[in-house]
Design a protein around this motif. Structure first.
Motif, PDB file in Angstrom:
ATOM      1  N   VAL A 205       0.883  -0.911  -0.052  1.00 49.48           N
ATOM      2  CA  VAL A 205      -0.043  -0.032   0.042  1.00 49.48           C
ATOM      3  C   VAL A 205       1.042   1.281   0.052  1.00 49.48           C
ATOM      4  N   ARG A 206       0.720   2.188  -0.981  1.00 47.14           N
ATOM      5  CA  ARG A 206       1.478   3.396  -1.113  1.00 47.14           C
ATOM      6  C   ARG A 206       0.801   4.377  -0.250  1.00 47.14           C
ATOM      7  N   ILE A 207       1.587   4.999   0.694  1.00 48.47           N
ATOM      8  CA  ILE A 207       0.905   6.063   1.806  1.00 48.47           C
ATOM      9  C   ILE A 207       2.029   7.382   1.627  1.00 48.47           C
ATOM     10  N   SER A 208       1.189   8.410   1.298  1.00 46.60           N
ATOM     11  CA  SER A 208       1.920   9.630   1.311  1.00 46.60           C
ATOM     12  C   SER A 208       1.232  10.537   2.265  1.00 46.60           C
ATOM     13  N   ALA A 209       1.947  10.417   3.485  1.00 44.05           N
ATOM     14  CA  ALA A 209       1.294  11.086   4.617  1.00 44.05           C
ATOM     15  C   ALA A 209       0.766  12.321   4.589  1.00 44.05           C
ATOM     16  N   ALA A 210      -0.635  12.427   4.401  1.00 43.46           N
ATOM     17  CA  ALA A 210      -1.331  13.805   4.228  1.00 43.46           C
ATOM     18  C   ALA A 210      -0.827  14.646   5.537  1.00 43.46           C
ATOM     19  N   GLY A 211      -0.699  15.954   5.205  1.00 46.24           N
ATOM     20  CA  GLY A 211      -0.195  16.712   6.090  1.00 46.24           C
ATOM     21  C   GLY A 211       1.330  16.849   6.385  1.00 46.24           C
ATOM     22  N   GLU A 212       2.277  16.324   5.525  1.00 43.58           N
ATOM     23  CA  GLU A 212       3.477  16.338   5.702  1.00 43.58           C
ATOM     24  C   GLU A 212       3.837  17.827   5.730  1.00 43.58           C
ATOM     25  N   GLU A 213       3.258  18.469   4.882  1.00 44.47           N
ATOM     26  CA  GLU A 213       3.532  19.968   4.665  1.00 44.47           C
ATOM     27  C   GLU A 213       3.368  20.740   6.129  1.00 44.47           C
ATOM     28  N   LYS A 214       2.407  20.455   6.952  1.00 46.84           N
ATOM     29  CA  LYS A 214       2.076  21.100   8.290  1.00 46.84           C
ATOM     30  C   LYS A 214       3.298  21.123   9.015  1.00 46.84           C
ATOM     31  N   GLN A 215       4.184  19.901   8.888  1.00 47.31           N
ATOM     32  CA  GLN A 215       5.592  20.320   9.823  1.00 47.31           C
ATOM     33  C   GLN A 215       6.199  21.583   9.498  1.00 47.31           C
ATOM     34  N   HIS A 216       6.205  21.845   8.035  1.00 46.55           N
ATOM     35  CA  HIS A 216       7.168  22.845   7.477  1.00 46.55           C
ATOM     36  C   HIS A 216       6.184  24.383   7.754  1.00 46.55           C
ATOM     37  N   LEU A 217       5.021  24.123   8.305  1.00 48.17           N
ATOM     38  CA  LEU A 217       4.226  25.510   8.553  1.00 48.17           C
ATOM     39  C   LEU A 217       4.713  25.611   9.983  1.00 48.17           C
ATOM     40  N   ASP A 218       5.341  24.961  10.485  1.00 42.25           N
ATOM     41  CA  ASP A 218       5.908  25.298  11.842  1.00 42.25           C
ATOM     42  C   ASP A 218       7.393  25.848  11.938  1.00 42.25           C
ATOM     43  N   ILE A 219       7.722  25.996  10.901  1.00 44.33           N
ATOM     44  CA  ILE A 219       9.300  26.594  10.409  1.00 44.33           C
ATOM     45  C   ILE A 219       9.037  28.173   9.906  1.00 44.33           C
ATOM     46  N   GLU A 220       9.656  28.952  10.336  1.00 47.88           N
ATOM     47  CA  GLU A 220       9.676  30.096   9.672  1.00 47.88           C
ATOM     48  C   GLU A 220      11.038  30.157   8.709  1.00 47.88           C
ATOM     49  N   TYR A 221      10.959  30.551   7.510  1.00 51.95           N
ATOM     50  CA  TYR A 221      11.712  30.511   6.360  1.00 51.95           C
ATOM     51  C   TYR A 221      12.107  32.006   6.405  1.00 51.95           C
ATOM     52  N   ARG A 222      13.443  32.224   6.477  1.00 54.75           N
ATOM     53  CA  ARG A 222      14.057  33.556   6.292  1.00 54.75           C
ATOM     54  C   ARG A 222      15.163  33.602   5.153  1.00 54.75           C
ATOM     55  N   ALA A 223      15.070  34.281   4.076  1.00 52.49           N
ATOM     56  CA  ALA A 223      16.118  34.314   2.995  1.00 52.49           C
ATOM     57  C   ALA A 223      17.000  35.777   3.456  1.00 52.49           C
ATOM     58  N   LEU A 224      18.071  35.637   3.747  1.00 51.51           N
ATOM     59  CA  LEU A 224      18.956  36.745   4.134  1.00 51.51           C
ATOM     60  C   LEU A 224      20.076  36.981   3.149  1.00 51.51           C
ATOM     61  N   SER A 225      19.848  38.197   2.343  1.00 53.12           N
ATOM     62  CA  SER A 225      20.772  38.665   1.442  1.00 53.12           C
ATOM     63  C   SER A 225      21.928  39.246   2.117  1.00 53.12           C
ATOM     64  N   VAL A 226      23.059  38.853   1.410  1.00 54.08           N
ATOM     65  CA  VAL A 226      24.393  39.362   1.979  1.00 54.08           C
ATOM     66  C   VAL A 226      25.407  39.497   1.065  1.00 54.08           C
ATOM     67  N   ALA A 227      26.232  40.586   1.291  1.00 57.59           N
ATOM     68  CA  ALA A 227      27.481  40.333   0.516  1.00 57.59           C
ATOM     69  C   ALA A 227      28.469  39.259   0.711  1.00 57.59           C
ATOM     70  N   GLN A 228      29.037  38.772  -0.174  1.00 58.71           N
ATOM     71  CA  GLN A 228      30.029  37.601   0.141  1.00 58.71           C
ATOM     72  C   GLN A 228      30.973  37.943   1.163  1.00 58.71           C
ATOM     73  N   PRO A 229      31.471  39.065   1.353  1.00 61.14           N
ATOM     74  CA  PRO A 229      32.478  39.398   2.660  1.00 61.14           C
ATOM     75  C   PRO A 229      31.810  39.529   3.990  1.00 61.14           C
ATOM     76  N   ASP A 230      30.442  39.650   3.721  1.00 64.96           N
ATOM     77  CA  ASP A 230      29.822  39.875   4.943  1.00 64.96           C
ATOM     78  C   ASP A 230      29.285  38.466   5.656  1.00 64.96           C
ATOM     79  N   ARG A 231      29.212  37.424   4.780  1.00 64.36           N
ATOM     80  CA  ARG A 231      28.656  36.139   5.123  1.00 64.36           C
ATOM     81  C   ARG A 231      28.734  35.780   6.467  1.00 64.36           C
TER      82      ARG A 231
END
Length: 427
Positions: A205-231
């Protein structure tokens, strides 16, 4: 107990004792009546509760209606995990889950004394958890009796194939009785996993656990732009801004891990490193330092971090950008687990902005784009943390009042404001 009516009673009581009020989506899926005793191929992300899921799924098969296990003449179930850390974590989970059934759970993993494991197996174990290479060694040396197995579980099957364990897995599955349940759990189901499932499962039986995406709703994603020397300064400011109980910093190479570790040590961070050059003993010490609070930051490569679980992980920093969406999801999924919130911060050099936007889009994620925290931002957060300290809400004791009055007389708010104004006039 209405949420757990369909479960084996001893396991339902263990869940209640552990503080569970409801099952996660993957746990509900594998105990659904329609699954019955069938084989299953389950796609479920790290942190979705899959260890408890397969523990619950196996119980009716192993107990066959009994409330408790009898003497373990030979193992009834085998769980295979890609790394020593994950195997030991699975062992701990199954021990509390099966505690009221009288089950003995044994581990067989690389880096441990094989003779000690052999003695444990000789005494008898109902469930054996191990890594592919070590389990194959025990089977070859006839210290692991496979004849009574009713079920085999492959945990994080995609990672085991990525790490080159296909031959070991096929050896283990070939050594198990043909009449058995085979449950495969995998974050992703590439062609290699589908092929393995077709060869070793029956009408799965193939199970794709519904609600897997909910785990990532508990994560705040932040993309932080930097100049390479300031990394590097950006990474340090992110660590200081969040002051997480545990933070995991991902690099793409062993050299980058060593470089950042040296830099962080120079800045007085309590830090440990995980890379391929460490021995198993050194890895264990590093992870234990994170769990008991002696270290707060772990710097690791993707390979070295496989299978590790840090229960208080609140922050993931991608010092080097992930190479694909699966790696981004897998790295980030180590935080925001079991209902807790987490932050996943991508350090994005200005030249990599478009590549990062595509990466997020392909992973189905939305991130807040911003600049890294400045020194002023960090100091403001420090002030907020000081003012939020519960000690300031406690009533003043009589024996403290005299000292507080003296402190205010010498350094009170009025004096502080006057001093600040005087300093401003002399600038």
């Amino acid at each position: 107990m209405s949420n757990f009516d369909a479960l084996v009673p001893a396991l339902a009581r263990a869940l209640e004792k552990r503080g569970y009020s409801e099952l996660t989506p993957v746990q509900k899926a594998v105990v659904a009546p329609e699954l019955g005793e069938a084989d299953a191929l389950v796609s479920a992300q790290t942190g979705s509760g899959k260890t408890v899921a397969f523990g619950l799924a196996l119980a009716p098969t192993l107990l066959e209606g009994a409330e408790r296990f009898g003497h373990a003449a030979a193992p009834l179930a085998l769980a295979v995990a890609p790394t020593r850390e994950l195997a030991l974590q699975v062992t701990r989970e199954l021990e509390w889950l099966y505690e009221l059934t009288g089950a003995t759970v044994a581990s067989c993993v690389g880096g441990m004394d094989m003779r000690s494991e052999r003695r444990v197996l000789e005494r008898g174990a109902h469930i054996v958890v191990g890594t592919p290479g070590r389990l194959r060694d025990h089977i070859t040396r006839r210290s692991l009796d496979m004849s009574a197995l009713k079920a085999v579980v492959l945990d994080e099957a995609d990672e085991m194939l990525d790490l080159g364990f296909r031959e070991d897995l096929e050896f283990i599955l070939d050594a198990a009785p043909a009449e058995r349940r085979t449950l495969m759990f995998s974050a992703t189901v590439p062609r290699s996993i589908a092929t393995l499932a077709q060869g070793y499962q029956r009408d799965a039986v193939r199970i794709s656990a519904a609600g897997e995406e909910k785990q990532h709703l508990d994560i705040e994603y932040r993309a932080l732009s930097v100049a390479q020397p300031d990394r590097e300064n950006a990474i340090i400011n992110v660590l200081r801004y969040y002051e997480a109980k545990n933070a995991l910093v991902f690099c793409n190479t062993r050299a980058a891990v060593n470089h950042l570790t040296a830099r962080f040590n120079n800045r007085n961070f309590s830090v440990v490193a995980l890379s391929g050059e460490l021995s198993q003993n050194e890895r264990s010490h590093a992870l234990q330092a994170m769990r008991d609070g002696r270290a707060k930051v772990c710097i690791a490569t993707d390979v070295a971090a496989r299978g590790i679980d840090l229960p208080n992980l609140e922050l993931v920093i991608h010092a080097d950008l992930p190479t694909n969406p699966e790696t981004l999801l897998h790295r980030s999924g180590r935080t925001g687990r079991a209902g807790r919130k987490g932050v996943s911060a991508l350090i994005v050099p200005n030249s990599a902005r478009k590549r990062t936007e595509r990466l997020l889009q392909n992973a189905g994620l939305k991130a807040t784009w911003a600049s890294p925290p400045s020194a002023d931002d960090v100091m403001r957060r420090d002030d907020e943390r000081i003012l939020a300290d519960p000690v300031f809400d406690e009533p003043v004791r009589d024996d403290e009042r005299g000292f507080i009055d003296a402190l205010l007389a010498r350094h009170g708010a009025d004096l502080a404001l006057r001093d600040a104004a005087g300093a401003a006039q002399h600038r």
